[in-house]
Design a protein around this motif. Sequence first.
Motif, PDB file in Angstrom:
ATOM      1  N   ALA A   1       4.855   0.617  12.129  1.00 14.26           N
ATOM      2  CA  ALA A   1       4.297   1.567  11.535  1.00 14.26           C
ATOM      3  C   ALA A   1       5.275   2.132  10.164  1.00 14.26           C
ATOM      4  CB  ALA A   1       4.522   3.029  12.684  1.00 14.26           C
ATOM      5  N   ALA A   2       6.489   1.630  10.253  1.00 11.80           N
ATOM      6  CA  ALA A   2       7.299   1.791   9.016  1.00 11.80           C
ATOM      7  C   ALA A   2       6.843   1.242   7.755  1.00 11.80           C
ATOM      8  CB  ALA A   2       8.769   1.363   9.422  1.00 11.80           C
ATOM      9  N   ARG A   3       5.985  -0.099   8.096  1.00 13.79           N
ATOM     10  CA  ARG A   3       5.427  -0.920   7.062  1.00 13.79           C
ATOM     11  C   ARG A   3       4.641  -0.322   6.250  1.00 13.79           C
ATOM     12  NH1 ARG A   3       4.480  -6.213  10.574  1.00 13.79           N
ATOM     13  NH2 ARG A   3       6.669  -6.637  11.295  1.00 13.79           N
ATOM     14  N   TYR A   4       3.783   0.630   7.056  1.00 16.44           N
ATOM     15  CA  TYR A   4       2.478   1.257   6.285  1.00 16.44           C
ATOM     16  C   TYR A   4       2.650   2.710   6.082  1.00 16.44           C
ATOM     17  CZ  TYR A   4       0.351  -2.806   8.215  1.00 16.44           C
ATOM     18  OH  TYR A   4      -0.195  -4.124   8.488  1.00 16.44           O
ATOM     19  N   LEU A   5       3.829   3.173   6.492  1.00 15.94           N
ATOM     20  CA  LEU A   5       4.216   4.779   6.096  1.00 15.94           C
ATOM     21  C   LEU A   5       4.207   4.697   4.599  1.00 15.94           C
ATOM     22  CD1 LEU A   5       6.830   5.841   8.723  1.00 15.94           C
ATOM     23  CD2 LEU A   5       4.423   6.866   8.344  1.00 15.94           C
ATOM     24  N   PRO A   6       3.884   6.025   4.024  1.00 18.81           N
ATOM     25  CA  PRO A   6       4.171   6.271   2.693  1.00 18.81           C
ATOM     26  C   PRO A   6       5.477   6.477   2.338  1.00 18.81           C
ATOM     27  CG  PRO A   6       2.472   7.675   3.365  1.00 18.81           C
ATOM     28  CD  PRO A   6       3.026   6.968   4.475  1.00 18.81           C
ATOM     29  N   THR A   7       6.237   6.141   1.455  1.00 15.66           N
ATOM     30  CA  THR A   7       7.666   6.153   1.563  1.00 15.66           C
ATOM     31  C   THR A   7       8.235   7.436   1.537  1.00 15.66           C
ATOM     32  OG1 THR A   7       7.525   6.433  -1.080  1.00 15.66           O
ATOM     33  CG2 THR A   7       8.032   4.080  -0.321  1.00 15.66           C
ATOM     34  N   ASN A   8       7.570   8.524   1.246  1.00 22.13           N
ATOM     35  CA  ASN A   8       8.150   9.804   1.490  1.00 22.13           C
ATOM     36  C   ASN A   8       8.169  10.336   2.821  1.00 22.13           C
ATOM     37  OD1 ASN A   8       5.361   9.799   1.306  1.00 22.13           O
ATOM     38  ND2 ASN A   8       5.394  12.205   1.381  1.00 22.13           N
ATOM     39  N   LEU A   9       7.669   9.479   3.784  1.00 22.42           N
ATOM     40  CA  LEU A   9       7.465   9.680   5.041  1.00 22.42           C
ATOM     41  C   LEU A   9       8.589   8.853   5.985  1.00 22.42           C
ATOM     42  CD1 LEU A   9       3.823  10.418   6.189  1.00 22.42           C
ATOM     43  CD2 LEU A   9       5.470  12.002   5.609  1.00 22.42           C
ATOM     44  N   LEU A  10       9.445   8.339   5.318  1.00 22.80           N
ATOM     45  CA  LEU A  10      10.456   6.958   5.846  1.00 22.80           C
ATOM     46  C   LEU A  10      11.535   7.688   6.286  1.00 22.80           C
ATOM     47  CD1 LEU A  10       9.753   3.793   3.409  1.00 22.80           C
ATOM     48  CD2 LEU A  10       9.002   4.257   5.892  1.00 22.80           C
TER      49      LEU A  10
ATOM     50  N   ALA B   1      15.360  -3.218  14.413  1.00 22.50           N
ATOM     51  CA  ALA B   1      14.383  -3.928  13.722  1.00 22.50           C
ATOM     52  C   ALA B   1      13.546  -2.850  12.884  1.00 22.50           C
ATOM     53  CB  ALA B   1      13.285  -4.369  14.664  1.00 22.50           C
ATOM     54  N   VAL B   2      13.566  -1.772  13.227  1.00 29.73           N
ATOM     55  CA  VAL B   2      13.005  -0.304  12.429  1.00 29.73           C
ATOM     56  C   VAL B   2      13.730  -0.342  11.039  1.00 29.73           C
ATOM     57  CG1 VAL B   2      12.288   2.002  12.362  1.00 29.73           C
ATOM     58  CG2 VAL B   2      12.257   0.749  14.480  1.00 29.73           C
ATOM     59  N   ARG B   3      15.329  -0.322  11.252  1.00 32.01           N
ATOM     60  CA  ARG B   3      15.896  -0.165   9.882  1.00 32.01           C
ATOM     61  C   ARG B   3      15.968  -1.049   9.118  1.00 32.01           C
ATOM     62  NH1 ARG B   3      19.533   1.215  14.132  1.00 32.01           N
ATOM     63  NH2 ARG B   3      21.053  -0.526  13.369  1.00 32.01           N
ATOM     64  N   ARG B   4      15.682  -2.282   9.616  1.00 34.60           N
ATOM     65  CA  ARG B   4      15.331  -3.378   8.736  1.00 34.60           C
ATOM     66  C   ARG B   4      14.266  -3.378   7.732  1.00 34.60           C
ATOM     67  NH1 ARG B   4      16.719  -8.556  12.810  1.00 34.60           N
ATOM     68  NH2 ARG B   4      19.009  -8.169  12.950  1.00 34.60           N
ATOM     69  N   VAL B   5      13.025  -2.737   8.379  1.00 35.18           N
ATOM     70  CA  VAL B   5      12.146  -2.430   7.783  1.00 35.18           C
ATOM     71  C   VAL B   5      12.352  -1.308   6.447  1.00 35.18           C
ATOM     72  CG1 VAL B   5       9.413  -1.514   7.361  1.00 35.18           C
ATOM     73  CG2 VAL B   5      10.608  -3.175   9.461  1.00 35.18           C
ATOM     74  N   LEU B   6      13.119  -0.490   6.802  1.00 37.45           N
ATOM     75  CA  LEU B   6      13.476   0.585   5.822  1.00 37.45           C
ATOM     76  C   LEU B   6      14.337   0.010   4.664  1.00 37.45           C
ATOM     77  CD1 LEU B   6      13.096   3.834   6.354  1.00 37.45           C
ATOM     78  CD2 LEU B   6      12.630   2.467   8.198  1.00 37.45           C
ATOM     79  N   ALA B   7      15.155  -0.826   5.072  1.00 35.01           N
ATOM     80  CA  ALA B   7      15.949  -1.376   4.110  1.00 35.01           C
ATOM     81  C   ALA B   7      15.192  -2.181   2.897  1.00 35.01           C
ATOM     82  CB  ALA B   7      17.076  -2.309   4.704  1.00 35.01           C
ATOM     83  N   TYR B   8      13.967  -2.772   3.241  1.00 36.59           N
ATOM     84  CA  TYR B   8      13.216  -3.145   2.277  1.00 36.59           C
ATOM     85  C   TYR B   8      12.500  -2.150   1.695  1.00 36.59           C
ATOM     86  CZ  TYR B   8      14.035  -8.117   3.671  1.00 36.59           C
ATOM     87  OH  TYR B   8      14.466  -9.258   4.140  1.00 36.59           O
ATOM     88  N   ARG B   9      12.034  -0.922   2.122  1.00 34.82           N
ATOM     89  CA  ARG B   9      11.184  -0.183   1.710  1.00 34.82           C
ATOM     90  C   ARG B   9      11.345   1.041   0.948  1.00 34.82           C
ATOM     91  NH1 ARG B   9       6.368   1.682   4.351  1.00 34.82           N
ATOM     92  NH2 ARG B   9       5.774   1.932   1.927  1.00 34.82           N
ATOM     93  N   VAL B  10      12.742   1.505   1.354  1.00 28.40           N
ATOM     94  CA  VAL B  10      13.167   2.850   0.898  1.00 28.40           C
ATOM     95  C   VAL B  10      13.500   2.892  -0.683  1.00 28.40           C
ATOM     96  CG1 VAL B  10      14.002   3.635   3.046  1.00 28.40           C
ATOM     97  CG2 VAL B  10      15.566   2.669   1.481  1.00 28.40           C
ATOM     98  N   PRO B  11      13.245   4.075  -1.338  1.00 24.80           N
ATOM     99  CA  PRO B  11      13.600   4.224  -2.579  1.00 24.80           C
ATOM    100  C   PRO B  11      15.084   3.650  -2.946  1.00 24.80           C
ATOM    101  CG  PRO B  11      12.307   5.986  -2.058  1.00 24.80           C
ATOM    102  CD  PRO B  11      12.543   5.235  -0.741  1.00 24.80           C
ATOM    103  N   LEU B  12      15.455   3.112  -4.019  1.00 24.94           N
ATOM    104  CA  LEU B  12      16.681   2.527  -4.365  1.00 24.94           C
ATOM    105  C   LEU B  12      17.694   3.873  -4.112  1.00 24.94           C
ATOM    106  CD1 LEU B  12      16.321   0.162  -7.375  1.00 24.94           C
ATOM    107  CD2 LEU B  12      16.341  -0.327  -5.124  1.00 24.94           C
TER     108      LEU B  12
END
Length: 259
Positions: free
Chosen positions: A75-84, A94-105
């Motif tokens: 789900a974290a791959r498909y969420l808009p960044t403002n919902l992460l 595994a969830v936080r690894r997705v976050l590390a790639y996707r969250v704003p700098l």
Amino acid sequence: MAMHSIEAQDPDLTPLADCNQCEYRDTLLANAGCKPGDVCIRAHSGRQIDRFLKRHPGLAGHYIADDFWERRAIAARYLPTNLLRPLLNDPDEAVRRVLAYRVPLDWLLELRQDSDREVRVTVADRLPETQLELMADDPDYLVRAYVAKRLPKGRLFRLVADPDTEVRRIVAERIPSVSLGLMAEDKETNIRRIVAQRMETEDLALLSRDPDWTVRYEVAIRAEDDLLAQLAEDPDPEVSQIARDRLANQPERQASDER
């Protein structure tokens, strides 16, 4: 008697969820928006979950707090960044690894001390250079290696004595040549060879009496006249030979320069 071969068929192990218990039974399932064993949010199958959310990305927000870690991670791959943001402290790496790639700098610093190495590696790979030095003391060598690869060359000094050989090797290859004298006594021969190959010729005397002949050989390849004369008497025959050969060619080189 004719022999008949009977091929044993492998059982179908495709995970199947119970559609009777699914909230989409009368909506998506009824309209072919999902498919048991193929496109399914309830099955314990990463591929089925991913196919479901790829088809219905707007539903990803419903699974931020799901009790199945893989469902949250996908789900974290498909969420808009403002919902992460609620997932930054997810209990599963595994969830936080997705976050590390996707969250704003500007959120990355919140993950720089994550307990998972892969999360911190991704942070070190994405963090702006101005903040990267904050990870130079990371306890894991691989994270520090990423830092060493990306830090501005003039900021590498704090890693010249890093406890890990690979980190120091990267530093030796990148640090400004005028600063390589700081690594002339490194305990690893391979690193001292890199230093001998890159440092300013006027500093090569620092390595002319190195305990390893291969380092002295690198010095002899680049040394200027005064140091070459010393190396021509080196106890190792290969070092002394290259030094003598270069000295013997000096008059020829000087004559060429004068022309």
